[in-house]
Design a protein around this motif. Structure first.
Motif, PDB file in Angstrom:
ATOM      1  N   TYR A  21       8.078  11.748  88.638  1.00 10.54           N
ATOM      2  CA  TYR A  21       8.297  13.187  88.583  1.00 10.54           C
ATOM      3  C   TYR A  21       9.661  13.603  89.118  1.00 10.54           C
ATOM      4  O   TYR A  21      10.076  14.742  88.934  1.00 10.54           O
ATOM      5  N   TRP A  70      13.170  19.356  85.565  1.00  9.03           N
ATOM      6  CA  TRP A  70      12.183  19.777  84.569  1.00  9.03           C
ATOM      7  C   TRP A  70      12.569  21.175  84.091  1.00  9.03           C
ATOM      8  O   TRP A  70      12.815  22.063  84.903  1.00  9.03           O
ATOM      9  N   GLU A 119       3.569  14.263  95.102  1.00  8.48           N
ATOM     10  CA  GLU A 119       2.897  13.733  93.918  1.00  8.48           C
ATOM     11  C   GLU A 119       1.393  13.701  94.169  1.00  8.48           C
ATOM     12  O   GLU A 119       0.943  13.384  95.265  1.00  8.48           O
ATOM     13  N   GLY A 173      -0.536  15.058  88.874  1.00  6.73           N
ATOM     14  CA  GLY A 173       0.745  15.698  88.636  1.00  6.73           C
ATOM     15  C   GLY A 173       1.512  15.947  89.915  1.00  6.73           C
ATOM     16  O   GLY A 173       1.779  15.036  90.679  1.00  6.73           O
ATOM     17  N   GLU A 221       0.207  16.940  84.868  1.00 11.27           N
ATOM     18  CA  GLU A 221       0.896  16.170  83.848  1.00 11.27           C
ATOM     19  C   GLU A 221       0.032  16.125  82.593  1.00 11.27           C
ATOM     20  O   GLU A 221      -1.150  15.784  82.642  1.00 11.27           O
ATOM     21  N   ASN A 269       4.603  15.954  80.023  1.00 10.49           N
ATOM     22  CA  ASN A 269       5.174  17.210  80.510  1.00 10.49           C
ATOM     23  C   ASN A 269       4.424  17.661  81.759  1.00 10.49           C
ATOM     24  O   ASN A 269       3.338  17.180  82.046  1.00 10.49           O
ATOM     25  N   LEU A 270       4.996  18.599  82.499  1.00  5.17           N
ATOM     26  CA  LEU A 270       4.293  19.245  83.610  1.00  5.17           C
ATOM     27  C   LEU A 270       3.869  20.626  83.157  1.00  5.17           C
ATOM     28  O   LEU A 270       4.650  21.353  82.530  1.00  5.17           O
TER      29      LEU A 270
END
Length: 113
Positions: free
Chosen positions: A28, A32, A78, A82, A94, A98-99
């Protein structure tokens, strides 16, 4: 539009203090970009609502959100599903690489840059 504004406010309020946890091996880590807002059958681009909307997660547990109007910092961790921001006050899940930030039936999708 009110829901979008309140969701953004809730998301940005978590940025208070950053911590120094080692997350440098997390998938991660990185930047983003908010790309899409989904609400029911509607999809809008994040850029059309917020302009720039980026989330940077560094290897030391620091999170920075940058919009066209401001920048705020806080902490992240984390989770099994996600990312947790501000000790679980905000959860991004997640999905398909993608988040996704989901609240009250609305989703903001973040794609890794």
């Amino acid at each position: 539009m009110k829901k979008l504004l309140s969701l953004f406010c809730a998301f940005s309020m978590f940025f208070l203090v950053a911590c120094g946890k080692d997350l440098s091996n997390s998938n991660y880590c990185g930047t983003w970009v908010g790309t899409t807002v989904v609400y029911g059958d509607y999809e809008l681009s994040v850029e059309s609502i917020y302009g720039k909307f980026e989330l940077n997660l560094d290897g030391k547990g620091k999170a920075t959100i940058t919009t066209s109007e401001e920048e705020k910092s806080g902490k992240w961790d984390e989770t099994e599903t996600g990312v947790s921001l501000d000790n679980g006050d905000v959860i991004l899940t997640e999905k398909d690489g993608n988040l996704v930030l989901e609240e009250d039936g609305m989703q903001i999708i973040f794609v890794k840059k």
